[in-house]
Design an enzyme around this catalytic site. Structure first.
Site, PDB file in Angstrom:
ATOM      1  N   ASN A  41      -6.228  13.527   7.901  1.00 44.30           N
ATOM      2  CA  ASN A  41      -6.139  12.501   6.869  1.00 44.30           C
ATOM      3  C   ASN A  41      -7.538  12.143   6.368  1.00 44.30           C
ATOM      4  O   ASN A  41      -8.521  12.192   7.113  1.00 44.30           O
ATOM      5  CB  ASN A  41      -5.351  11.267   7.333  1.00 44.30           C
ATOM      6  CG  ASN A  41      -5.797  10.686   8.647  1.00 44.30           C
ATOM      7  OD1 ASN A  41      -6.394  11.354   9.470  1.00 44.30           O
ATOM      8  ND2 ASN A  41      -5.490   9.424   8.852  1.00 44.30           N
ATOM      9  N   ILE A  42      -7.595  11.824   5.090  1.00 42.38           N
ATOM     10  CA  ILE A  42      -8.860  11.500   4.429  1.00 42.38           C
ATOM     11  C   ILE A  42      -8.647  10.211   3.644  1.00 42.38           C
ATOM     12  O   ILE A  42      -7.854  10.182   2.694  1.00 42.38           O
ATOM     13  CB  ILE A  42      -9.297  12.643   3.477  1.00 42.38           C
ATOM     14  CG1 ILE A  42      -9.351  13.985   4.218  1.00 42.38           C
ATOM     15  CG2 ILE A  42     -10.649  12.317   2.824  1.00 42.38           C
ATOM     16  CD1 ILE A  42      -9.493  15.206   3.313  1.00 42.38           C
ATOM     17  N   GLU A  43      -9.317   9.163   4.048  1.00 43.22           N
ATOM     18  CA  GLU A  43      -9.106   7.864   3.400  1.00 43.22           C
ATOM     19  C   GLU A  43     -10.124   7.619   2.289  1.00 43.22           C
ATOM     20  O   GLU A  43     -11.134   8.322   2.168  1.00 43.22           O
ATOM     21  CB  GLU A  43      -9.147   6.757   4.467  1.00 43.22           C
ATOM     22  CG  GLU A  43      -8.033   6.966   5.484  1.00 43.22           C
ATOM     23  CD  GLU A  43      -7.928   5.869   6.522  1.00 43.22           C
ATOM     24  OE1 GLU A  43      -8.887   5.099   6.725  1.00 43.22           O
ATOM     25  OE2 GLU A  43      -6.842   5.802   7.148  1.00 43.22           O
ATOM     26  N   CYS A  52      -2.743  12.113   3.446  1.00 48.29           N
ATOM     27  CA  CYS A  52      -2.324  12.297   4.835  1.00 48.29           C
ATOM     28  C   CYS A  52      -2.673  13.708   5.318  1.00 48.29           C
ATOM     29  O   CYS A  52      -2.842  14.632   4.511  1.00 48.29           O
ATOM     30  CB  CYS A  52      -0.811  12.112   4.966  1.00 48.29           C
ATOM     31  SG  CYS A  52      -0.246  10.441   4.631  1.00 48.29           S
ATOM     32  N   GLU A  54      -0.777  15.876   6.721  1.00 49.48           N
ATOM     33  CA  GLU A  54       0.242  16.878   6.374  1.00 49.48           C
ATOM     34  C   GLU A  54       0.000  17.448   4.978  1.00 49.48           C
ATOM     35  O   GLU A  54       0.114  18.655   4.749  1.00 49.48           O
ATOM     36  CB  GLU A  54       1.642  16.246   6.390  1.00 49.48           C
ATOM     37  CG  GLU A  54       2.087  15.721   7.741  1.00 49.48           C
ATOM     38  CD  GLU A  54       1.718  14.266   7.985  1.00 49.48           C
ATOM     39  OE1 GLU A  54       0.601  13.849   7.612  1.00 49.48           O
ATOM     40  OE2 GLU A  54       2.546  13.551   8.551  1.00 49.48           O
ATOM     41  N   CYS A  85       5.021  10.396   6.593  1.00 51.86           N
ATOM     42  CA  CYS A  85       5.398   9.290   5.710  1.00 51.86           C
ATOM     43  C   CYS A  85       6.359   9.810   4.626  1.00 51.86           C
ATOM     44  O   CYS A  85       6.572  11.024   4.483  1.00 51.86           O
ATOM     45  CB  CYS A  85       4.153   8.659   5.078  1.00 51.86           C
ATOM     46  SG  CYS A  85       3.463   9.622   3.717  1.00 51.86           S
ATOM     47  N   CYS A  88       4.850  12.332   2.168  1.00 53.00           N
ATOM     48  CA  CYS A  88       4.688  13.671   2.766  1.00 53.00           C
ATOM     49  C   CYS A  88       6.028  14.375   2.913  1.00 53.00           C
ATOM     50  O   CYS A  88       6.117  15.582   2.713  1.00 53.00           O
ATOM     51  CB  CYS A  88       3.988  13.571   4.115  1.00 53.00           C
ATOM     52  SG  CYS A  88       2.229  13.225   3.950  1.00 53.00           S
TER      53      CYS A  88
HETATM   54  N1  THU Z   1      -1.178   9.172   7.980  1.00 54.71           N
HETATM   55  C1  THU Z   1      -1.146  10.540   8.048  1.00 54.71           C
HETATM   56  O1  THU Z   1      -2.156  11.217   7.830  1.00 54.71           O
HETATM   57  N2  THU Z   1       0.035  11.137   8.365  1.00 54.71           N
HETATM   58  C2  THU Z   1       1.160  10.472   8.768  1.00 54.71           C
HETATM   59  O2  THU Z   1       2.138  11.102   9.104  1.00 54.71           O
HETATM   60  C3  THU Z   1       1.162   9.002   8.781  1.00 54.71           C
HETATM   61  C4  THU Z   1      -0.013   8.342   8.163  1.00 54.71           C
HETATM   62  C5  THU Z   1      -2.473   8.537   7.709  1.00 54.71           C
HETATM   63  C6  THU Z   1      -2.671   7.879   6.389  1.00 54.71           C
HETATM   64  C7  THU Z   1      -3.764   6.879   6.701  1.00 54.71           C
HETATM   65  O3  THU Z   1      -5.023   7.530   6.631  1.00 54.71           O
HETATM   66  C8  THU Z   1      -3.521   6.505   8.154  1.00 54.71           C
HETATM   67  O4  THU Z   1      -2.688   7.520   8.670  1.00 54.71           O
HETATM   68  C9  THU Z   1      -2.874   5.161   8.338  1.00 54.71           C
HETATM   69  O5  THU Z   1      -1.738   5.035   7.575  1.00 54.71           O
END
Ligand code: THU
Length: 131
Positions: A41-43, A52, A54, A85, A88
């Site tokens: 994941n990259i915020e 996310c 995935e 989520c 995804c």
């Molecule tokens: N996130 C994912 O990368 N995959 C998931 O299946 C659930 C949520 C990430 C998004 C965000 O960076 C962090 O988790 C918190 O929501």
């Protein structure tokens, strides 16, 4: 059976860029021909652009020309299962209702689902006439 894929997701998880949530997620996509693509994941400071793990992994596979997807392993917390989520799930079902989703805490504790179980009655490419 999916131990190697889970191990790759755990490895990718370490690359997560998560300064806001501090919640690391790793994913590994296995194509039907056996290739593996990983992602984390990259915020983003403006939150909405956050991607996310995935979608990062699946985007890498698709953009490299691999659309035949067998399975995707996801590892977030090591204490609880982290499920994809809603965004995804929709992104994944585009490439097949039979794609396996492996949610894992580690290489020994995991559960396998089919994307159609996680996103029932989905809207997909088959619903658009001109595809
Ligand atoms: N996130 C994912 O990368 N995959 C998931 O299946 C659930 C949520 C990430 C998004 C965000 O960076 C962090 O988790 C918190 O929501």
């Amino acid at each position: 059976m999916y131990k190697e894929l889970i191990a790759k997701a755990i490895e990718a998880r370490e690359k997560a860029y998560v300064p806001y949530s501090n919640f690391l997620v790793g994913a590994a996509v296995k194509t039907k021909e056996g290739k593996i693509f990983t992602g984390c994941n990259i915020e983003s400071a403006s939150f909405t652009p956050t991607i996310c793990a995935e979608r990062t992994a699946l985007s890498k596979a698709i953009s490299e020309g691999h659309k035949e997807i067998e399975a995707i392993a996801v590892v977030g917390s090591f204490e609880e299962y982290t499920f994809p989520c809603g965004v995804c799930r929709q992104f994944i079902v585009e490439f097949g209702k039979d794609i396996k989703i492996i949610v894992a805490k580690n290489t020994d504790e995991y559960k396998i689902y089919q994307i159609s179980d996680l996103l029932p009655h989905s809207f997909g490419p088959e619903d658009i006439d001109n595809v």
